[in-house]
Design an enzyme around this catalytic site. Structure first.
Site, mmCIF file in Angstrom:
data_model
loop_
_atom_site.group_PDB
_atom_site.id
_atom_site.type_symbol
_atom_site.label_atom_id
_atom_site.label_comp_id
_atom_site.label_asym_id
_atom_site.label_seq_id
_atom_site.Cartn_x
_atom_site.Cartn_y
_atom_site.Cartn_z
ATOM 1 N NE ARG A 105 -1.903 -1.370 3.593
ATOM 2 C CZ ARG A 105 -2.306 -1.571 4.842
ATOM 3 N NH1 ARG A 105 -3.573 -1.494 5.139
ATOM 4 N NH2 ARG A 105 -1.440 -1.847 5.798
ATOM 5 C CE LYS A 151 7.744 -13.876 -19.022
ATOM 6 N NZ LYS A 151 8.739 -14.919 -18.801
ATOM 7 C CD GLU A 184 7.668 -23.629 -16.640
ATOM 8 O OE1 GLU A 184 7.405 -23.108 -17.729
ATOM 9 O OE2 GLU A 184 7.324 -23.145 -15.543
HETATM 10 C C1 PLP Z 1 9.449 -20.371 -16.824
HETATM 11 C C2 PLP Z 1 9.119 -20.120 -18.248
HETATM 12 N N1 PLP Z 1 8.464 -21.064 -18.943
HETATM 13 C C3 PLP Z 1 8.137 -20.899 -20.238
HETATM 14 C C4 PLP Z 1 8.473 -19.748 -20.922
HETATM 15 C C5 PLP Z 1 8.078 -19.576 -22.353
HETATM 16 O O1 PLP Z 1 7.009 -18.670 -22.469
HETATM 17 P P1 PLP Z 1 6.791 -17.775 -23.757
HETATM 18 O O2 PLP Z 1 6.682 -18.709 -24.911
HETATM 19 O O3 PLP Z 1 5.543 -17.036 -23.485
HETATM 20 O O4 PLP Z 1 7.996 -16.898 -23.879
HETATM 21 C C6 PLP Z 1 9.159 -18.733 -20.252
HETATM 22 C C7 PLP Z 1 9.521 -17.517 -20.945
HETATM 23 O O5 PLP Z 1 9.137 -16.475 -20.646
HETATM 24 C C8 PLP Z 1 9.476 -18.909 -18.879
HETATM 25 O O6 PLP Z 1 10.122 -17.967 -18.194
#
Ligand code: PLP
Length: 290
Positions: A105, A151, A184
């Site tokens: 805040r 993100k 991932e």
């Molecule tokens: C953790 C992660 N996974 C996947 C991706 C791939 O995402 P994008 O295709 O939207 O760049 C990114 C890239 O930003 C990432 O940081």
């Protein structure tokens, strides 16, 4: 001409582009970002990136004081201003300047930063010959604590995994969920090809819903593959015909092995190469022109 960086509506030379040490983006990783790419004066999937940015901001309860339309204009103007035909754009929105406490805040205005530069994530050789991954011990953040679909500026989870990969002599690390399913890589999504199936882990497992991932799923459908989001184990990767990663910076990069195991015939697969070609074509026509 030196690079010009957009900060809150003004442009600064690279050397003068600075933000406050009291910005909560720096103090707490409190903020969100996007990595966006332009090809030959076309910003690829700009609307999708802006939508994800605002969704991430919503996820951390941060109101961005520019409309989506104004944000798109600011990105495009920064590219024009820097006279870049092909660029990698880093768009960052931090919680803004506050005090040394956590309390958001106290941060009255988010800081908006747009950097337009160039990027090459992996060496060319790896695109031709394929990349080897290593599975690392650090699991991907659990979605119940900090959902990887946000993100956020807090990338330590991915950086720790990257360090573990590098320390073992690998360029890229495969991250699993806390339950041991394939999540991932540190900055890329992962796909396998098995027969006519193109499979990638579902977002609910706790991964970033990549924009390149969605584009590749679309291409896969168009060329007649059975595209699926499904839970994968390491065994599925070991026994896949092909494997590859996707990301805005990486684009599509073939994977030919995990640790000392070989995937397929240890060469970039036929379908991967076709998807790479189709993806290149898509970047020539899909985007916002400037
Ligand atoms: C953790 C992660 N996974 C996947 C991706 C791939 O995402 P994008 O295709 O939207 O760049 C990114 C890239 O930003 C990432 O940081």
């Amino acid at each position: 001409m030196s690079l010009k960086v957009y900060i809150n509506g003004e442009y600064f030379d690279k050397k003068d582009a600075k933000i406050s040490v009291f910005d909560h983006g720096l103090l707490y990783g409190d903020g969100v970002f996007e990595g966006i790419r332009s090809y030959n004066r076309l910003v690829f999937k700009l609307k999708e990136h802006i939508d994800r940015l605002y969704e991430s901001a919503h996820g951390i309860m941060m109101r961005i004081n520019l409309s989506k339309k104004e944000m798109i204009t600011s990105v495009v103007d920064t590219l024009k201003f820097n006279k870049l035909n092909d660029a990698y754009i880093r768009l960052i929105v931090t919680r803004g300047i506050g005090d040394l406490g956590l309390d958001p805040r106290k941060c009255k205005n988010p800081s908006i930063i747009i950097i337009a530069d160039r990027i090459r994530l992996y060496p060319d050789k790896l695109y031709r010959e394929g990349l080897r991954l290593i599975t690392v011990p650090t699991p991907r953040n659990i979605p119940e604590a900090l959902n990887p679909q946000i993100k956020s500026l807090n990338y330590l989870n991915n950086i720790l995994a990257k360090i573990e990969g590098i320390n073992s002599g690998y360029e890229e690390a495969l991250m699993l969920t806390a339950s041991g399913y394939v999540a991932e890589c540190t900055g890329d999504n992962v796909f396998i090809v098995k027969g006519n199936d193109l499979i990638t882990p579902p977002a609910y497992l706790g991964i970033l819903k990549g924009i390149t991932r969605a584009a590749v799923m679309g291409i896969g459908k168009k060329i007649g593959l059975d595209v699926k989001e499904d839970v994968l184990t390491r065994h599925n990767i070991f026994t896949a015909d092909e494997c590859f990663l996707t990301g805005t910076a990486a684009e599509i990069i073939p994977v030919i092995g995990v640790e000392k195991r070989v995937i397929g015939n240890e060469k970039p697969g036929k379908i991967t190469l076709r998807l790479m070609k189709e993806f290149r074509e898509l970047t020539k026509k899909d985007g916002v022109k400037y």
